[in-house]
Design a protein around this motif. Structure first.
Motif, mmCIF file in Angstrom:
data_model
loop_
_atom_site.group_PDB
_atom_site.id
_atom_site.type_symbol
_atom_site.label_atom_id
_atom_site.label_comp_id
_atom_site.label_asym_id
_atom_site.label_seq_id
_atom_site.Cartn_x
_atom_site.Cartn_y
_atom_site.Cartn_z
ATOM 1 N N THR A 188 24.861 -0.439 47.741
ATOM 2 C CA THR A 188 25.072 -1.794 48.350
ATOM 3 C C THR A 188 25.100 -1.614 50.013
ATOM 4 N N ALA A 189 25.757 -0.445 50.505
ATOM 5 C CA ALA A 189 25.843 -0.129 51.768
ATOM 6 C C ALA A 189 24.502 0.494 52.469
ATOM 7 N N GLU A 190 23.944 0.898 51.471
ATOM 8 C CA GLU A 190 22.180 1.433 52.136
ATOM 9 C C GLU A 190 21.472 0.262 52.173
ATOM 10 N N THR A 191 21.591 -0.802 51.286
ATOM 11 C CA THR A 191 20.788 -2.092 51.338
ATOM 12 C C THR A 191 20.920 -2.590 52.694
ATOM 13 N N VAL A 192 22.378 -3.038 52.850
ATOM 14 C CA VAL A 192 22.676 -3.825 54.189
ATOM 15 C C VAL A 192 22.170 -3.050 55.114
ATOM 16 N N GLU A 193 22.340 -1.592 55.470
ATOM 17 C CA GLU A 193 21.889 -0.958 56.522
ATOM 18 C C GLU A 193 20.280 -1.028 56.650
ATOM 19 N N SER A 194 19.697 -1.085 55.749
ATOM 20 C CA SER A 194 18.194 -1.230 55.854
ATOM 21 C C SER A 194 17.835 -2.632 56.138
ATOM 22 N N ARG A 195 18.670 -3.584 55.730
ATOM 23 C CA ARG A 195 18.236 -5.071 56.127
ATOM 24 C C ARG A 195 18.661 -5.152 57.338
ATOM 25 N N ASN A 196 19.677 -4.496 58.099
ATOM 26 C CA ASN A 196 20.079 -4.787 59.388
ATOM 27 C C ASN A 196 18.952 -4.199 60.245
ATOM 28 N N CYS A 197 18.506 -3.114 60.052
ATOM 29 C CA CYS A 197 17.441 -2.411 60.768
ATOM 30 C C CYS A 197 15.884 -3.379 60.856
ATOM 31 N N GLY A 198 15.756 -3.937 59.550
ATOM 32 C CA GLY A 198 14.745 -4.955 59.427
ATOM 33 C C GLY A 198 14.793 -6.194 60.223
ATOM 34 N N ILE A 199 15.986 -6.729 60.328
ATOM 35 C CA ILE A 199 16.305 -7.763 61.422
ATOM 36 C C ILE A 199 16.170 -7.180 62.778
ATOM 37 N N LYS A 200 16.696 -6.136 63.095
ATOM 38 C CA LYS A 200 16.561 -5.495 64.398
ATOM 39 C C LYS A 200 15.119 -5.474 64.885
ATOM 40 N N ALA A 201 14.282 -4.809 63.763
ATOM 41 C CA ALA A 201 12.873 -4.699 64.110
ATOM 42 C C ALA A 201 12.248 -6.037 64.486
ATOM 43 N N PHE A 202 12.529 -7.009 63.486
ATOM 44 C CA PHE A 202 11.917 -8.263 63.780
ATOM 45 C C PHE A 202 12.326 -8.877 65.143
ATOM 46 N N LYS A 203 13.389 -8.831 65.532
ATOM 47 C CA LYS A 203 13.784 -9.356 66.767
ATOM 48 C C LYS A 203 13.207 -8.639 68.180
ATOM 49 N N ALA A 204 13.074 -7.243 67.781
ATOM 50 C CA ALA A 204 12.494 -6.500 68.751
ATOM 51 C C ALA A 204 10.865 -7.105 68.842
ATOM 52 N N ILE A 205 10.114 -7.126 67.738
ATOM 53 C CA ILE A 205 8.937 -7.358 67.577
ATOM 54 C C ILE A 205 8.586 -8.930 68.425
ATOM 55 N N MET A 206 9.256 -9.872 67.903
ATOM 56 C CA MET A 206 9.259 -11.272 68.693
ATOM 57 C C MET A 206 9.633 -11.280 69.953
ATOM 58 N N ARG A 207 10.545 -10.271 70.407
ATOM 59 C CA ARG A 207 10.905 -10.372 71.838
ATOM 60 C C ARG A 207 9.776 -9.674 72.897
ATOM 61 N N ILE A 208 9.079 -8.600 72.072
ATOM 62 C CA ILE A 208 7.887 -8.145 72.834
ATOM 63 C C ILE A 208 6.678 -8.905 72.860
ATOM 64 N N CYS A 209 6.459 -9.529 71.512
ATOM 65 C CA CYS A 209 5.338 -10.429 71.217
ATOM 66 C C CYS A 209 5.623 -11.695 70.878
ATOM 67 N N PRO A 210 6.227 -12.588 71.680
ATOM 68 C CA PRO A 210 6.526 -13.713 71.432
ATOM 69 C C PRO A 210 5.753 -14.802 70.621
ATOM 70 N N GLU A 211 4.515 -14.726 70.751
ATOM 71 C CA GLU A 211 3.545 -15.427 69.984
ATOM 72 C C GLU A 211 3.346 -15.206 68.667
#
Length: 69
Positions: free
Chosen positions: A15-38
């Motif tokens: 469970t801890a491993e899954t949450v960490e992976s999910r957090n990275c995915g959310i951070k990656a999505f936010k970084a992508i949307m910050r860099i490429c807002p469209e």
């Protein structure tokens, strides 16, 4: 009882491993949307995984997602 304790320990470990992976995915999505807002103009479905696995720079994310901007 020992089996139950072992089962709970293994469950918590996965469970801890899954949450960490999910957090990275959310951070990656936010970084992508910050860099490429469209959004991405390329069809690279592996970009979020590569952002998490290789800690891509902003320029690498831009080149992989929205190179025209």
């Amino acid at each position: 009882m020992k089996f139950f304790v072992l089962f709970v320990f293994i469950l918590l470990a996965f469970t801890a491993e899954t949450v960490e992976s999910r957090n990275c995915g959310i951070k990656a999505f936010k970084a992508i949307m910050r860099i490429c807002p469209e959004g991405c103009t390329t069809d690279d479905a592996t970009l979020p995984t590569r952002v998490c696995a290789f800690a891509l720079t902003n320029e690498e994310i831009r080149d992989g997602c929205c190179p025209d901007e």
